[in-house]
Design a protein around this motif. Structure first.
Motif, mmCIF file in Angstrom:
data_model
loop_
_atom_site.group_PDB
_atom_site.id
_atom_site.type_symbol
_atom_site.label_atom_id
_atom_site.label_comp_id
_atom_site.label_asym_id
_atom_site.label_seq_id
_atom_site.Cartn_x
_atom_site.Cartn_y
_atom_site.Cartn_z
ATOM 1 N N ILE A 9 0.975 -1.081 -0.093
ATOM 2 C CA ILE A 9 0.068 -0.122 0.063
ATOM 3 C C ILE A 9 0.996 1.109 0.015
ATOM 4 O O ILE A 9 1.661 1.441 0.853
ATOM 5 C CB ILE A 9 -0.855 -0.095 1.171
ATOM 6 C CG1 ILE A 9 -1.731 -1.299 1.270
ATOM 7 C CG2 ILE A 9 -1.689 1.308 1.337
ATOM 8 C CD1 ILE A 9 -2.749 -1.278 2.636
ATOM 9 N N MET A 14 -2.401 0.820 -4.564
ATOM 10 C CA MET A 14 -2.301 -0.518 -3.714
ATOM 11 C C MET A 14 -2.221 -1.640 -4.264
ATOM 12 O O MET A 14 -3.100 -1.841 -5.592
ATOM 13 C CB MET A 14 -3.211 -0.229 -2.563
ATOM 14 C CG MET A 14 -4.674 -0.184 -2.663
ATOM 15 S SD MET A 14 -5.442 -0.291 -1.123
ATOM 16 C CE MET A 14 -7.080 -0.197 -1.820
ATOM 17 N N THR A 33 -5.175 3.928 -4.552
ATOM 18 C CA THR A 33 -5.262 3.830 -2.836
ATOM 19 C C THR A 33 -6.301 4.703 -2.445
ATOM 20 O O THR A 33 -7.169 4.792 -1.672
ATOM 21 C CB THR A 33 -3.946 4.200 -2.242
ATOM 22 O OG1 THR A 33 -2.794 3.565 -2.551
ATOM 23 C CG2 THR A 33 -4.316 4.086 -0.873
ATOM 24 N N THR A 69 3.190 -1.311 3.858
ATOM 25 C CA THR A 69 2.622 -0.303 3.681
ATOM 26 C C THR A 69 3.319 0.968 4.139
ATOM 27 O O THR A 69 4.360 0.815 4.820
ATOM 28 C CB THR A 69 1.176 -0.153 4.648
ATOM 29 O OG1 THR A 69 0.753 1.135 4.319
ATOM 30 C CG2 THR A 69 1.660 -0.150 6.174
#
Ligand SMILES: [Zn+2]
Length: 310
Positions: A9, A14, A33, A69
């Motif tokens: 992400i 993502m 995202t 992430t």
């Protein structure tokens, strides 16, 4: 063989995939995202993406979910801590909802840390117990592996090497530390330096709004203003890397990210600039290389995290 769901992400994109324990990526999907649409919407979207790839991969046994992430994020429970590129996500974790929807455990980690983990397993320096992954992009950060273990820090915030001061009194990053590495060698810093030169009436092919890629391209074409900006950023990056070599004595520092690509045609000059600034033990060479895992590094790190292999 074991399989896991992996996600990567970032502030813009993502990605989700099924990854087999031998690093094969069996199915993948990506989507914007859209952090501004809210945390819950993004979590729901990722849950759907996982279901899509799981259905497509026809993998019999998917064990767990790993998420790499942009941070800062607390790796113990996946809670975001004021992430600058995922605005509005502070205080939330995707883990509970994904566990609920998909019925498997979820592990969340910081992208640079998991990239470093992937490099120790599947990169050109696999097998390294002491390795740093340095991402040089819009921002700058590092994943740090010491003795084979990720260095997380007391609050999950280790690795923010972009905020080492390399140019006292110099330009600031978005967080406001004057003279930090990110403020002077990141994509953002390069674009801001170009804008400042244009404002001052410099003779250059660069135009207002030029991004770092445009500055690298102009420098490669011989534009002197762009060349000066790129050389300046290179010197600061070299200073930061020399410091990291002195502190960690790693087997390798692997460099990735869009700005690392920009430096590719000048890699020898960058290595020389690092050697000029590094300890004498590096006079015969520095273990600094570009990543060979490319864009997959985040998904692969997330997969290792899900497999519990760190
Ligand atoms: Zn900073």
């Amino acid at each position: 063989m074991r399989h896991v769901l992996a996600a990567d992400i970032g502030g813009t994109q993502m990605r989700a995939a099924v990854v087999r324990e031998d690093s094969a990526i069996l199915a993948r999907v990506s989507a914007p995202t859209l952090p501004g649409d809210g945390f819950d919407a993004a979590t729901e979207r990722l849950s759907m993406m996982f279901q899509q790839v799981a259905a497509r991969a026809l993998a019999p046994d998917i064990l767990a979910i790993g998420i790499s992430t942009a941070g800062p994020v607390d790796p113990t429970d996946g809670t975001y801590r004021h992430p600058p590129n995922l605005e509005g996500w502070h205080g939330s974790s995707m883990a509970p909802l994904l566990t609920d929807h998909l019925g498997m455990p979820v592990r969340v980690g910081h992208d640079a840390t998991l990239a470093a983990l992937a490099e120790t397993r599947w990169g050109a320096r696999s097998g390294s117990k002491h390795l740093l992954y340095l991402t040089v992009s819009t921002g700058i950060g590092a994943g740090i592996i010491v003795d084979g273990r990720p260095v997380i820090g007391a609050s999950g915030g280790a690795g923010e090497v972009g905020h080492m001061i390399v140019a006292p009194g110099g330009a600031s990053c978005g967080a406001g530390c004057p003279g930090c590495l990110e403020g002077n060698a990141s994509g953002r810093a390069i674009a801001l330096a170009a804008a400042a030169a244009i404002d001052q009436g410099a003779q250059t092919v660069l135009v207002p709004g030029s991004d770092a890629a445009a500055v690298f391209a102009a420098a490669d074409d011989g534009d002197p203003v762009a060349d000066t900006i790129v050389r300046g950023a290179m010197g600061h990056l070299a200073a930061g890397i020399a410091g990291l070599l002195a502190i960690f004595d790693p087997q390798a520092i692997i460099v990735g990210g869009g700005i690392a690509e920009g430096f590719a045609p000048r890699w020898d000059a960058l290595i020389e600039a690092i050697q000029e600034r590094a300890l004498p033990r590096y006079s015969s060479g520095v273990p600094v290389e570009r990543t060979t895992l490319g864009d997959e590094v985040g998904l692969l790190g997330a997969a290792l995290w899900a497999l519990g292999e760190e």
